[in-house]
Structure formats: C-alpha cells, structure tokens
Design a protein around this motif. Structure first.
Motif, PDB file in Angstrom:
ATOM      1  N   THR A 102       0.813  -1.222   0.000  1.00  0.00           N
ATOM      2  CA  THR A 102       0.000   0.000   0.000  1.00  0.00           C
ATOM      3  C   THR A 102       0.841   1.264   0.000  1.00  0.00           C
ATOM      4  N   GLY A 103       2.124   1.144   0.273  1.00  0.00           N
ATOM      5  CA  GLY A 103       2.998   2.310   0.308  1.00  0.00           C
ATOM      6  C   GLY A 103       3.125   2.928   1.684  1.00  0.00           C
ATOM      7  N   GLU A 104       2.425   2.393   2.676  1.00  0.00           N
ATOM      8  CA  GLU A 104       2.547   2.907   4.045  1.00  0.00           C
ATOM      9  C   GLU A 104       3.991   2.754   4.531  1.00  0.00           C
ATOM     10  N   GLN A 105       4.634   1.646   4.161  1.00  0.00           N
ATOM     11  CA  GLN A 105       6.040   1.400   4.487  1.00  0.00           C
ATOM     12  C   GLN A 105       6.747   1.043   3.174  1.00  0.00           C
ATOM     13  N   PRO A 106       7.198   2.047   2.418  1.00  0.00           N
ATOM     14  CA  PRO A 106       7.699   1.802   1.062  1.00  0.00           C
ATOM     15  C   PRO A 106       9.148   1.328   0.960  1.00  0.00           C
ATOM     16  N   TYR A 107       9.833   1.150   2.074  1.00  0.00           N
ATOM     17  CA  TYR A 107      11.235   0.730   2.040  1.00  0.00           C
ATOM     18  C   TYR A 107      11.372  -0.670   2.631  1.00  0.00           C
ATOM     19  N   SER A 108      12.245  -1.467   2.027  1.00  0.00           N
ATOM     20  CA  SER A 108      12.445  -2.833   2.497  1.00  0.00           C
ATOM     21  C   SER A 108      13.929  -3.180   2.477  1.00  0.00           C
ATOM     22  N   HIS A 109      14.379  -3.799   3.540  1.00  0.00           N
ATOM     23  CA  HIS A 109      15.738  -4.354   3.621  1.00  0.00           C
ATOM     24  C   HIS A 109      15.619  -5.788   4.105  1.00  0.00           C
ATOM     25  N   ALA A 110      16.486  -6.660   3.570  1.00  0.00           N
ATOM     26  CA  ALA A 110      16.413  -8.078   3.923  1.00  0.00           C
ATOM     27  C   ALA A 110      17.805  -8.676   3.989  1.00  0.00           C
ATOM     28  N   VAL A 111      17.903  -9.763   4.723  1.00  0.00           N
ATOM     29  CA  VAL A 111      19.155 -10.521   4.804  1.00  0.00           C
ATOM     30  C   VAL A 111      18.812 -11.998   4.940  1.00  0.00           C
ATOM     31  N   ASN A 112      19.690 -12.830   4.364  1.00  0.00           N
ATOM     32  CA  ASN A 112      19.586 -14.279   4.510  1.00  0.00           C
ATOM     33  C   ASN A 112      20.736 -14.722   5.396  1.00  0.00           C
ATOM     34  N   ILE A 113      20.434 -15.492   6.420  1.00  0.00           N
ATOM     35  CA  ILE A 113      21.462 -16.019   7.315  1.00  0.00           C
ATOM     36  C   ILE A 113      21.452 -17.535   7.158  1.00  0.00           C
ATOM     37  N   ASP A 114      22.548 -18.090   6.644  1.00  0.00           N
ATOM     38  CA  ASP A 114      22.604 -19.537   6.396  1.00  0.00           C
ATOM     39  C   ASP A 114      22.611 -20.347   7.683  1.00  0.00           C
ATOM     40  N   ARG A 115      23.310 -19.861   8.702  1.00  0.00           N
ATOM     41  CA  ARG A 115      23.392 -20.575   9.984  1.00  0.00           C
ATOM     42  C   ARG A 115      23.110 -19.582  11.104  1.00  0.00           C
ATOM     43  N   VAL A 116      21.970 -19.745  11.772  1.00  0.00           N
ATOM     44  CA  VAL A 116      21.578 -18.856  12.865  1.00  0.00           C
ATOM     45  C   VAL A 116      22.105 -19.436  14.181  1.00  0.00           C
ATOM     46  N   ARG A 117      22.728 -18.573  14.970  1.00  0.00           N
ATOM     47  CA  ARG A 117      23.250 -18.964  16.282  1.00  0.00           C
ATOM     48  C   ARG A 117      22.107 -19.465  17.154  1.00  0.00           C
ATOM     49  N   SER A 118      22.368 -20.521  17.898  1.00  0.00           N
ATOM     50  CA  SER A 118      21.367 -21.081  18.803  1.00  0.00           C
ATOM     51  C   SER A 118      20.937 -20.015  19.809  1.00  0.00           C
ATOM     52  N   GLY A 119      19.641 -19.866  19.999  1.00  0.00           N
ATOM     53  CA  GLY A 119      19.108 -18.894  20.948  1.00  0.00           C
ATOM     54  C   GLY A 119      18.788 -17.532  20.354  1.00  0.00           C
ATOM     55  N   ALA A 120      19.211 -17.262  19.133  1.00  0.00           N
ATOM     56  CA  ALA A 120      18.900 -15.974  18.497  1.00  0.00           C
ATOM     57  C   ALA A 120      17.457 -15.997  18.011  1.00  0.00           C
ATOM     58  N   ASP A 121      16.629 -15.035  18.458  1.00  0.00           N
ATOM     59  CA  ASP A 121      15.221 -15.051  18.026  1.00  0.00           C
ATOM     60  C   ASP A 121      14.950 -14.137  16.837  1.00  0.00           C
ATOM     61  N   LEU A 122      15.895 -13.261  16.484  1.00  0.00           N
ATOM     62  CA  LEU A 122      15.832 -12.410  15.297  1.00  0.00           C
ATOM     63  C   LEU A 122      14.721 -11.364  15.349  1.00  0.00           C
ATOM     64  N   VAL A 123      14.196 -11.090  16.523  1.00  0.00           N
ATOM     65  CA  VAL A 123      13.185 -10.048  16.702  1.00  0.00           C
ATOM     66  C   VAL A 123      13.815  -8.970  17.572  1.00  0.00           C
ATOM     67  N   PRO A 124      13.820  -7.704  17.126  1.00  0.00           N
ATOM     68  CA  PRO A 124      14.481  -6.667  17.909  1.00  0.00           C
ATOM     69  C   PRO A 124      13.762  -6.387  19.233  1.00  0.00           C
ATOM     70  N   PRO A 125      14.495  -5.878  20.217  1.00  0.00           N
ATOM     71  CA  PRO A 125      13.878  -5.552  21.510  1.00  0.00           C
ATOM     72  C   PRO A 125      12.725  -4.563  21.336  1.00  0.00           C
ATOM     73  N   GLY A 126      11.680  -4.770  22.089  1.00  0.00           N
ATOM     74  CA  GLY A 126      10.535  -3.857  22.059  1.00  0.00           C
ATOM     75  C   GLY A 126       9.537  -4.126  20.950  1.00  0.00           C
ATOM     76  N   ALA A 127       9.780  -5.115  20.108  1.00  0.00           N
ATOM     77  CA  ALA A 127       8.854  -5.419  19.017  1.00  0.00           C
ATOM     78  C   ALA A 127       7.573  -6.036  19.561  1.00  0.00           C
ATOM     79  N   ARG A 128       6.468  -5.750  18.881  1.00  0.00           N
ATOM     80  CA  ARG A 128       5.194  -6.393  19.193  1.00  0.00           C
ATOM     81  C   ARG A 128       5.017  -7.557  18.227  1.00  0.00           C
TER      82      ARG A 128
END
Length: 168
Positions: free
Chosen positions: A35-61
């Motif tokens: 819809t254009g409300e959030q017109p910018y996008s950044h992405a990354v692919n991580i082949d091996r994620v460290r155990s225990g990493a949840d990948l959600v920033p602090p304070g996220a809903r």
C-alpha cells in the motif's frame, strides 16, 4: 492515472486449503509495503543462525507466529516498521519494511546483530552453492560444506586430456 503504484494493484488475499498459516503470515507482511505505508524494504539471509537468536528486535510487538515441521514464520512490528522472520533448519530470512530506508536498515541490524553462527572450520571441505525451488519460498540458494579431495586424489575421475591444445 495515479502516481501511487499501489492504486494500480488492489490488495486481495485468497486463501485455500493448500495454504499454510506461514503463507498467511507472509501475505500479511506484504500489506504495508504494497500500500505504500512502508515503502522501504531491507532483507538478509542467514545460512546458519546462532542457537538462541530469536531475530526479533527488543521492544517489538509480535503479531503472528506460525510453526510447522520444517519452518516457522514470525510477524512483528514497531513504530514505523514491520518485520518478517522466516526460519527453517539452521537458516533464516529476515525482512523489514519501514517508513524510511534508514529505519529499515536500523531495525534489520538490531534483529540480526550477532545472530549469524560461524561454521566450524573444516580445511578439507569447500563451500558449495545449491539452487532449488521451494514450493513455499520460490527459488532459493543454500550453501553446504562438501568434502573436496586434492587434484591428485580426484584426477582418476576425469578422462585423459584432449590431444589437441587450444591456444589464443
């Protein structure tokens, strides 16, 4: 004709019994970008994620979480941004849409900081890339470590060289 591309592409989500909850999470994630409300996008692919990493920033809903045997999808948001974490086996795709490119980059950095796990060094192995088509994610490249012998060890696997030599 409108100068807004989302006016030319009405949003419609059709769900049937071939779709999974993860597919719905993926579709919901695209809404604010489309819809254009959030017109910018950044992405990354991580082949091996460290155990225990949840990948959600602090304070996220966290808005939605869908898990099945081989994949999970998490949809989260904050002020001016939305995040999708798609995880499978050891890897993950993390994508952020936001109201500015700077905010998208900042949130992506917070979500993935320190999340990549280093592969164990294996001097006799080499990294090999493999492409495949996933029904849920489309074309995808993954890497794996494979054993690689020395030229002397593998030379018998090849035919004799051609008698004619090409020169430039």
């Amino acid at each position: 004709m409108s100068s807004h591309p989302h006016d030319a592409l009405p949003m419609r989500l059709n769900v049937d019994d071939s779709d999974s909850p993860s597919d719905v999470v993926d579709a919901l994630f695209l809404g604010r970008f489309a819809t254009g409300e959030q017109p910018y996008s950044h992405a990354v692919n991580i082949d091996r994620v460290r155990s225990g990493a949840d990948l959600v920033p602090p304070g996220a809903r966290v808005l939605r979480v869908a898990r099945d045997d081989d994949r999970s999808a998490t949809l989260a948001e904050g002020d001016g941004w939305t995040l999708l974490v798609s995880r499978w086996n050891r890897g993950a795709d993390v994508t952020v849409t936001a109201t500015s490119a700077e905010l998208a980059a900042k949130v992506l950095g917070e979500a993935t900081d320190g999340a990549a796990d280093e592969p164990e060094p294996q001097p006799e192995n080499v990294t090999m890339g493999f492409w495949y088509v996933s029904p849920r994610r489309g074309p995808h490249r993954t890497t794996r470590q494979i054993a690689a012998g020395t030229w002397d060890e593998i030379r018998p696997n090849y035919t004799a060289p051609s008698p004619r030599r090409w020169t430039a």
